[in-house]
Design an enzyme around this catalytic site. Structure first.
Site, PDB file in Angstrom:
ATOM      1  N   GLY A 142     -14.038   2.113 -17.848  1.00  0.00           N
ATOM      2  CA  GLY A 142     -12.737   1.615 -17.403  1.00  0.00           C
ATOM      3  C   GLY A 142     -12.790   0.523 -16.368  1.00  0.00           C
ATOM      4  N   CYS A 151      -8.275   2.001  12.319  1.00  0.00           N
ATOM      5  CA  CYS A 151      -7.619   1.252  13.397  1.00  0.00           C
ATOM      6  C   CYS A 151      -8.270  -0.122  13.526  1.00  0.00           C
ATOM      7  CB  CYS A 151      -7.763   2.021  14.722  1.00  0.00           C
ATOM      8  SG  CYS A 151      -7.095   1.103  16.112  1.00  0.00           S
ATOM      9  N   HIS A 164     -15.379   0.992  -2.720  1.00  0.00           N
ATOM     10  CA  HIS A 164     -14.301   0.143  -2.188  1.00  0.00           C
ATOM     11  C   HIS A 164     -13.402   0.908  -1.227  1.00  0.00           C
ATOM     12  CE1 HIS A 164     -14.676  -2.601  -5.965  1.00  0.00           C
ATOM     13  NE2 HIS A 164     -15.564  -2.890  -5.057  1.00  0.00           N
ATOM     14  N   ASP A 183      -8.134   5.374  -5.442  1.00  0.00           N
ATOM     15  CA  ASP A 183      -7.015   6.309  -5.620  1.00  0.00           C
ATOM     16  C   ASP A 183      -7.352   7.765  -5.278  1.00  0.00           C
ATOM     17  OD1 ASP A 183      -7.420   5.883  -9.223  1.00  0.00           O
ATOM     18  OD2 ASP A 183      -8.470   7.255  -7.874  1.00  0.00           O
ATOM     19  N   ASN A 221     -12.629   2.644  -7.608  1.00  0.00           N
ATOM     20  CA  ASN A 221     -11.235   3.025  -7.383  1.00  0.00           C
ATOM     21  C   ASN A 221     -11.040   3.594  -5.978  1.00  0.00           C
ATOM     22  OD1 ASN A 221     -10.920   2.303 -10.023  1.00  0.00           O
ATOM     23  ND2 ASN A 221     -10.953   4.408 -10.805  1.00  0.00           N
ATOM     24  N   TYR A 270       0.825  -1.219   0.000  1.00  0.00           N
ATOM     25  CA  TYR A 270       0.000   0.000   0.000  1.00  0.00           C
ATOM     26  C   TYR A 270       0.853   1.260   0.000  1.00  0.00           C
ATOM     27  CZ  TYR A 270      -4.363  -2.393  -0.151  1.00  0.00           C
ATOM     28  OH  TYR A 270      -5.411  -3.138  -0.631  1.00  0.00           O
TER      29      TYR A 270
END
Ligand code: BV8
Ligand code: ZN
Length: 243
Positions: free
Chosen positions: A187, A127, A119, A104, A102, A67
């Site tokens: 996409g 946490c 997502h 991002d 996405n 990540y």
């Protein structure tokens, strides 16, 4: 292609409830690797091997390295004309909602506001002990970041494979898909569930569905429009000379 774009734009102009469902392909031209393309590898791992609770339980440091690699990469890129075109579409179509797979954060960066991140978001961390969610934009969080409140191990606030989506968020995405008159599917290889089924929800709700993708997908056969090409080239044309 031009006449397909023109007729899809005419359909969009008639609609007051439009939805878009985006996947990794809309960020590809920003330089973000997609999941299933061959550039989607990291140290010979597939994202689907690492984006799982099992991988995190087995080796949290490896998953954090993965990540941090994505955070580092995405911190250096920005939105592209396809992201911007959807911001423009939100401005001209009052009932526009953007649903993205996405994580991002590029839709938010581009200015999208009516956005459902089904997502999660790479820039949020949660946490594992007290479940506190915080926004943290540092590219590198280290390989065992700790919660400031309770010292628990932090994890990316994203939905991993094998994890359920937040039920409220999923319900909102399903309701939006059912209610829209047009859905642009942009996409995505349309293999990840339950996201891929949102296009089916739109179709069964009577919407016109359009796929904008580099290649055909399992959903291409039931699309009303299939526009094969780059999102960064096609999506801006849908909002140009709108008047
Ligand atoms: C759930 C966050 C169950 C993480 C993501 C078999 C085994 C195990 C599991 C399953 C299985 N079959 C089905 C499942 C369920 C699984 C799933 O769907 N697996 C897939 C691999 C088959 N789904 C889940 O696990 C989901 N949860 O089902 O819960 C459950 C139920 C009840 C109780 C408990 C549990 C959770 C799925 C969410 C996973 N998390 N992301 C992270 O990102 O770190 S999904 C991940 O894939 C990304 O979000 C990404 O967006 C998403 C989908 O991929 P795409 O976006 O479509 O990207 P891809 O590379 O595939 O395609 C890109 C497309 O763009 C291509 O077609 C390409 O041609 C095109 N393109 C490229 N460049 C361009 C372009 N198009 C236009 N222009 C360009 N320039
Ligand atoms: Zn905590």
């Amino acid at each position: 292609m031009e006449e397909k774009i023109a007729s899809l734009r005419d359909v969009l102009k008639e609609a007051d409830r439009v939805a878009a469902l985006t996947g990794a392909g809309i960020s590809a031209e920003s330089g973000v690797p997609t999941f299933r393309g061959d550039e989607g590898l990291w140290r010979n791992y597939r994202a689907t091997d690492l984006a799982t609770p099992q991988a995190f339980a087995r080796d949290p440091e490896l998953v954090w390295e993965f990540y941090n690699w994505r955070r580092e990469l995405i911190s250096k890129v920005t939105y592209n004309p396809a992201h911007r075109a959807l911001v423009e579409l939100e401005r001209i179509v009052p009932g526009f909602t953007l649903i993205t797979q996405n994580v991002d954060g590029l839709h938010l960066l581009a200015g999208s506001r009516n956005l459902i991140e089904i997502h999660g978001n790479l820039w949020k961390v949660r946490c594992t002990k007290c479940r506190e969610i915080t926004l943290d934009r540092s590219p590198d969080m280290g390989t065992s970041p700790e919660c400031k409140l309770c010292g628990g191990l932090l994890r990316p606030h994203v939905v991993w494979f094998g994890e359920s989506l937040d039920p409220d968020i999923l319900q909102q995405a399903i309701a939006t898909s059912k209610a829209c008159q047009v859905m642009l599917v942009i996409g995505t290889s349309s293999v990840v569930q339950p996201a891929a089924s949102l296009a089916l929800e739109a179709k069964s709700g009577g919407a016109v569905v359009a796929e904008i993708n580099l290649e055909s997908t399992p959903h291409s056969p039931f699309m009303d429009f299939t526009l094969h090409g780059k999102a960064g080239e096609i999506v801006p044309k849908l909002v140009e000379n709108w008047a």
